[in-house]
Design a protein around this motif. Structure first.
Motif, PDB file in Angstrom:
ATOM      1  N   LYS A 142      57.357  80.511 -31.096  1.00 45.08           N
ATOM      2  CA  LYS A 142      57.817  81.956 -31.499  1.00 45.08           C
ATOM      3  C   LYS A 142      59.210  82.160 -31.628  1.00 45.08           C
ATOM      4  N   LYS A 143      59.967  82.841 -32.620  1.00 52.56           N
ATOM      5  CA  LYS A 143      61.301  83.064 -32.410  1.00 52.56           C
ATOM      6  C   LYS A 143      62.171  81.788 -32.460  1.00 52.56           C
ATOM      7  N   LEU A 144      61.909  80.946 -33.385  1.00 52.29           N
ATOM      8  CA  LEU A 144      62.793  79.825 -33.454  1.00 52.29           C
ATOM      9  C   LEU A 144      63.627  79.762 -34.397  1.00 52.29           C
ATOM     10  N   THR A 145      64.744  80.515 -34.152  1.00 54.87           N
ATOM     11  CA  THR A 145      65.976  80.905 -35.091  1.00 54.87           C
ATOM     12  C   THR A 145      66.645  79.997 -36.072  1.00 54.87           C
ATOM     13  N   ALA A 146      66.286  78.643 -35.383  1.00 57.40           N
ATOM     14  CA  ALA A 146      67.069  77.635 -36.193  1.00 57.40           C
ATOM     15  C   ALA A 146      66.168  76.586 -36.595  1.00 57.40           C
ATOM     16  N   LEU A 147      64.752  76.659 -36.598  1.00 61.56           N
ATOM     17  CA  LEU A 147      63.872  75.879 -37.061  1.00 61.56           C
ATOM     18  C   LEU A 147      63.888  75.810 -38.771  1.00 61.56           C
ATOM     19  N   THR A 148      64.313  74.439 -39.086  1.00 58.85           N
ATOM     20  CA  THR A 148      64.179  74.353 -40.593  1.00 58.85           C
ATOM     21  C   THR A 148      63.160  73.418 -41.246  1.00 58.85           C
ATOM     22  N   ARG A 149      62.594  72.606 -40.419  1.00 67.56           N
ATOM     23  CA  ARG A 149      61.545  71.691 -40.870  1.00 67.56           C
ATOM     24  C   ARG A 149      60.491  71.396 -40.005  1.00 67.56           C
ATOM     25  N   ILE A 150      59.257  71.190 -40.580  1.00 66.82           N
ATOM     26  CA  ILE A 150      58.089  70.906 -39.889  1.00 66.82           C
ATOM     27  C   ILE A 150      57.369  69.866 -40.593  1.00 66.82           C
ATOM     28  N   PHE A 153      53.498  79.965 -37.456  1.00 66.22           N
ATOM     29  CA  PHE A 153      54.819  79.895 -37.532  1.00 66.22           C
ATOM     30  C   PHE A 153      55.274  81.294 -38.571  1.00 66.22           C
ATOM     31  N   TYR A 154      54.850  82.518 -37.921  1.00 62.90           N
ATOM     32  CA  TYR A 154      55.128  83.711 -38.658  1.00 62.90           C
ATOM     33  C   TYR A 154      56.626  83.915 -38.368  1.00 62.90           C
ATOM     34  N   LYS A 155      56.953  84.371 -39.641  1.00 68.96           N
ATOM     35  CA  LYS A 155      58.367  84.686 -39.720  1.00 68.96           C
ATOM     36  C   LYS A 155      59.480  83.900 -39.120  1.00 68.96           C
ATOM     37  N   GLN A 156      59.701  82.778 -39.417  1.00 67.92           N
ATOM     38  CA  GLN A 156      60.516  81.614 -38.900  1.00 67.92           C
ATOM     39  C   GLN A 156      61.745  81.817 -40.048  1.00 67.92           C
ATOM     40  N   GLU A 157      62.627  82.655 -39.540  1.00 70.19           N
ATOM     41  CA  GLU A 157      63.614  82.852 -40.239  1.00 70.19           C
ATOM     42  C   GLU A 157      64.458  81.898 -41.035  1.00 70.19           C
ATOM     43  N   ALA A 158      64.677  80.746 -40.482  1.00 67.69           N
ATOM     44  CA  ALA A 158      65.473  79.604 -41.180  1.00 67.69           C
ATOM     45  C   ALA A 158      64.578  78.426 -41.548  1.00 67.69           C
ATOM     46  N   LEU A 159      63.386  78.641 -41.673  1.00 69.15           N
ATOM     47  CA  LEU A 159      62.451  77.408 -42.226  1.00 69.15           C
ATOM     48  C   LEU A 159      62.538  77.207 -43.479  1.00 69.15           C
ATOM     49  N   LYS A 160      62.874  75.972 -43.845  1.00 71.21           N
ATOM     50  CA  LYS A 160      63.142  75.776 -45.293  1.00 71.21           C
ATOM     51  C   LYS A 160      61.847  74.743 -45.706  1.00 71.21           C
ATOM     52  N   GLU A 161      61.451  74.004 -44.895  1.00 75.85           N
ATOM     53  CA  GLU A 161      60.556  72.959 -45.514  1.00 75.85           C
ATOM     54  C   GLU A 161      59.364  72.580 -44.517  1.00 75.85           C
ATOM     55  N   VAL A 162      58.414  72.645 -45.123  1.00 75.12           N
ATOM     56  CA  VAL A 162      56.985  72.081 -44.475  1.00 75.12           C
ATOM     57  C   VAL A 162      56.333  71.092 -45.090  1.00 75.12           C
ATOM     58  N   ASN A 163      56.074  69.684 -44.451  1.00 72.03           N
ATOM     59  CA  ASN A 163      55.436  68.549 -45.228  1.00 72.03           C
ATOM     60  C   ASN A 163      53.896  68.379 -44.349  1.00 72.03           C
ATOM     61  N   PHE A 164      53.066  68.371 -45.434  1.00 70.90           N
ATOM     62  CA  PHE A 164      51.630  68.066 -44.838  1.00 70.90           C
ATOM     63  C   PHE A 164      51.362  66.514 -45.220  1.00 70.90           C
ATOM     64  N   ASN A 165      51.832  65.535 -44.549  1.00 64.01           N
ATOM     65  CA  ASN A 165      51.690  64.164 -44.897  1.00 64.01           C
ATOM     66  C   ASN A 165      50.273  63.461 -44.911  1.00 64.01           C
ATOM     67  N   GLY A 166      49.528  64.182 -44.342  1.00 60.80           N
ATOM     68  CA  GLY A 166      48.120  63.621 -44.260  1.00 60.80           C
ATOM     69  C   GLY A 166      46.891  64.743 -44.643  1.00 60.80           C
ATOM     70  N   GLU A 167      45.692  64.342 -44.507  1.00 63.07           N
ATOM     71  CA  GLU A 167      44.685  65.376 -44.803  1.00 63.07           C
ATOM     72  C   GLU A 167      44.677  66.685 -44.312  1.00 63.07           C
ATOM     73  N   VAL A 168      44.502  67.576 -45.009  1.00 62.71           N
ATOM     74  CA  VAL A 168      44.402  69.192 -44.530  1.00 62.71           C
ATOM     75  C   VAL A 168      43.059  69.608 -44.612  1.00 62.71           C
ATOM     76  N   LYS A 169      42.433  69.634 -43.383  1.00 59.17           N
ATOM     77  CA  LYS A 169      41.100  70.118 -43.461  1.00 59.17           C
ATOM     78  C   LYS A 169      40.789  71.503 -43.390  1.00 59.17           C
ATOM     79  N   LEU A 170      41.720  72.152 -42.654  1.00 58.37           N
ATOM     80  CA  LEU A 170      41.751  73.500 -42.444  1.00 58.37           C
ATOM     81  C   LEU A 170      43.052  73.993 -41.744  1.00 58.37           C
ATOM     82  N   LEU A 171      43.450  74.920 -42.702  1.00 55.34           N
ATOM     83  CA  LEU A 171      45.141  75.349 -42.259  1.00 55.34           C
ATOM     84  C   LEU A 171      44.732  76.878 -41.933  1.00 55.34           C
ATOM     85  N   PRO A 172      44.954  77.335 -40.821  1.00 49.62           N
ATOM     86  CA  PRO A 172      44.397  78.735 -40.213  1.00 49.62           C
ATOM     87  C   PRO A 172      45.188  79.645 -40.829  1.00 49.62           C
TER      88      PRO A 172
END
Length: 637
Positions: free
Chosen positions: A184-192, A216-235
């Motif tokens: 929560k409240k990761l104000t500098a988080l840019t990439r997952i 990862f609700y309302k992460q104000e600096a998040l720019k990029e999310v990479n799912f590099n494998g299989e996604v069975k269920l994203l909540p």
């Protein structure tokens, strides 16, 4: 003899000295080797101590009754292993080991504030992260920049909240992990980055705390999310309302993306799928900024509102099969084209109210279209290069310009009205419509000015106006008005009205009603000739004004003179320039009787002097100046 004895003693003495020296040298080498080994061991011990600086280890059993660390207590009960405890004075780069003192390390936690760690790596084999860098209002840590979390983690609880410098989170996988009150409240988080399987089921604890919800609700600096494998269920709500998020990439197959996952990510301009997609749930990508969208492989179900109001989206391509699309792309105000490259199951309300959608291509077989393209005013061409089985009554509701090209002969329409609208003859009308629109207003006016206006017409083509009705069924082009008449009482002869595109559209829509029924007796021949019929237009010319004098029956002293426009109407094949016929109104164009209001009472005026012809047409009387309009708008009198 003495001399010999002395020499022997000397040799013995030298050899003794040499032997002693060699022994001394050997002892020295051994001492040096022992000294080197001791140094290396010391360095290793020193390095190990440095790596473990600030870390301590406690048995799992010590936490079994400590509910300050509930994830450890619940997930590792009875396990003979260590918990790694992070203290204050660690190094900047910390690796949590997977083994200590001959036993596995199964959990990691924090027992005090740490202000030194910049990079944290959790080794494989560790199953629980509990109470790490939590916060109460203020940032818990202002130095931690990146964390790496291995596959096999079972639980992450109350961790990594308020880490003000954290920019990168790397997961080897998120498979069957229970994450609660974390990230929560990761104000500098840019990439997952998530490199392996994602399978996160949302649930609640007995005390109503959420697990895997809105991670990862309302992460104000998040720019990029990479799912590099299989996604069975994203909540549910995985990255909900991350307003700076620009890019989401799915490199493997996708099972289910739950509702609201990327909703209200206002800057999300790139969504990439590289594998199959099973289900995209409700409101997943609503209000995103994507401009194009491609599904490279098969798609199962896209649920309602999943891409609603993506106002910059212009093109959608389905390269694989599509099973079901619900109300998923409604209100995409810039969407221009949609292409289905393979088979389609059912699409219902999928593209309604897409204001500028023009073209849809179905290149495989399609089962059902149900309300999919309603209220798409600009939609013109829906092309079927495969079969289509069923089209519902609301499929193209208020999409008045649409034409269905190459329909299957066995297609089933849910209503008679729809069947009539999209029967095979309608395809012919569209061909005429396309030809009409190939002539610009300017072209038509120039042609009339050059070939018609004010010229003496071939007398052999003149007809009595009473016979003009026979040409009503031949008109499939617009009525051209050569001279605007500012005082003309008939507004339909105003150039501005006559040459609008809507006029063309209405012309084509009414052709079937205005043509004689016999025209449609050989529908196959008509279909074969589709697009080959000439464009026939009417030209109405103002030829001046004539006076008409009226006298009141009741009071013959009451007279009135009115001036009416005299018209000449000619009918042309514009493609060949052939004059088909023409007639004029030499007797004037006044009504058979003149009605005026005088203090609420009708005064009936009878014509005198010049006469007036009128003609029977379509069950009623019609005058020449309305004749052409009657052929285009049946029922007008």
């Amino acid at each position: 003899m003495k001399k010999t004895l002395v020499m022997l003693l000397s040799v013995v003495l030298v050899m003794s000295v040499l032997l002693c020296g060699c022994s001394s040298f050997g002892d020295s080498d051994k001492k040096d080797n022992k000294s080197s080994e001791s140094t290396d061991s010391g360095k290793k011990d020193s390095a190990d101590k440095e790596a473990l600086k600030g870390l301590s280890f406690k048995k799992v059993s010590e936490y079994e009754a400590d509910m300050s660390y509930p994830a450890i207590a619940e997930n590792l009960k009875g396990v003979d292993a260590y918990v790694c405890v992070i203290g204050e004075n660690t190094t900047e780069t910390v690796v949590i080991p997977s083994e200590y003192d001959g036993l596995p390390v199964k959990a990691v936690c924090l027992d005090s504030d740490n202000k030194t760690i910049k990079e944290l790596t959790v080794s494989p084999g560790i199953e629980v992260i509990d109470d790490m860098f939590s916060y109460s209002g203020d940032p818990s840590n202002e130095t931690l920049v990146s964390i790496s979390i291995p596959a096999g983690i079972k639980a992450i609880n109350n961790s990594f909240n308020g880490c003000a410098a954290l920019t990168d989170i790397n997961f080897d996988a998120l498979d069957k992990v229970a994450i609660m009150e974390s990230f929560k409240k990761l104000t500098a988080l840019t990439r997952i980055n998530i490199n392996g399987v994602v399978d996160l089921e949302e649930s609640r604890t007995e005390d109503e705390k959420y697990i895997n919800y809105s991670l990862f609700y309302k992460q104000e600096a998040l720019k990029e999310v990479n799912f590099n494998g299989e996604v069975k269920l994203l909540p549910d709500s995985f990255c909900f309302s991350c307003e700076a998020l620009e890019k989401v990439i799915f490199k493997g197959n996708v099972g289910t993306i739950s509702k609201n996952c990327f909703m209200d990510c206002d800057d999300l301009s790139e969504i990439t799928f590289e594998g199959k997609v099973d289900t995209i749930d409700e409101f997943c990508f609503t209000d995103c900024k994507i401009t194009e969208l491609t599904f490279p492989d098969d798609v199962g179900t896209i649920k309602k509102c999943s891409f609603q109001s993506c106002k910059d989206l212009t093109d959608i391509v389905f390269k694989g099969k599509l099973d079901t699309a619900e109300d998923c792309f409604a209100l995409c105000k810039k969407l221009v084209s949609v292409s289905f490259e393979k088979n389609v199951g059912t699409i219902s309300k999928s593209f309604c109210r897409c204001d500028v959608l023009k073209t849809v291509d179905f290149n495989g077989d399609t089962e059902t279209i149900s309300g999919a393209f309603s209220q798409c005013p600009e939609l013109e061409d829906v092309n079927f290069n495969g079969s289509i089985k069923n089209i519902s009554a609301m499929a193209f509701y208020e999409s008045d310009n649409v034409v269905l090209n190459d329909l299957s002969e066995d297609v089933v329409f849910d209503s008679e009205e729809l069947s009539q609208r999209f029967d095979s003859a309608q395809q012919i009308y569209r061909a005429y419509y396309d030809k009409i629109n190939s002539y610009s207003d300017k072209d038509l006016k120039e042609w009339v000015k050059k070939n018609v206006a004010g010229q003496t017409l071939n007398a052999s083509k003149k007809i009595n106006a009473s016979k003009a009705t026979q040409y009503a069924g031949k008109l499939n082009g617009p009525l051209i008005v050569q001279y605007e008449c500012t005082d003309c009482p008939y507004t339909e002869y105003n150039t501005e009205n006559a040459l609008k595109n809507d006029f063309y559209v209405e012309t084509v829509k009414q052709l079937k009603k205005s043509w004689p029924d016999t025209v449609f007796t050989n529908e196959k021949a008509l279909k074969a000739a589709s697009g080959k019929a000439p464009i026939v237009i009417g030209v109405a010319e103002s030829m001046g004004y004539i006076p008409v004098e009226y006298v009141d029956k009741a009071d013959t002293s009451h007279t009135e003179t009115l001036y009416y426009e005299m018209m000449r109407v000619s009918i042309w094949n514009i493609e060949t320039g052939e004059l088909l016929a023409w007639f004029d109104h030499k007797d004037g164009v006044a009504p058979a009787e003149y009605n005026s209001h005088d203090k609420g009472d009708y005064v009936y005026l009878e014509k005198i002097g010049t006469g007036r012809d009128h003609y029977f047409f379509d069950g009623g009387y019609i005058y020449p100046e309305k004749l052409l309009m009657q052929s285009i708008y049946p029922g007008s009198k």
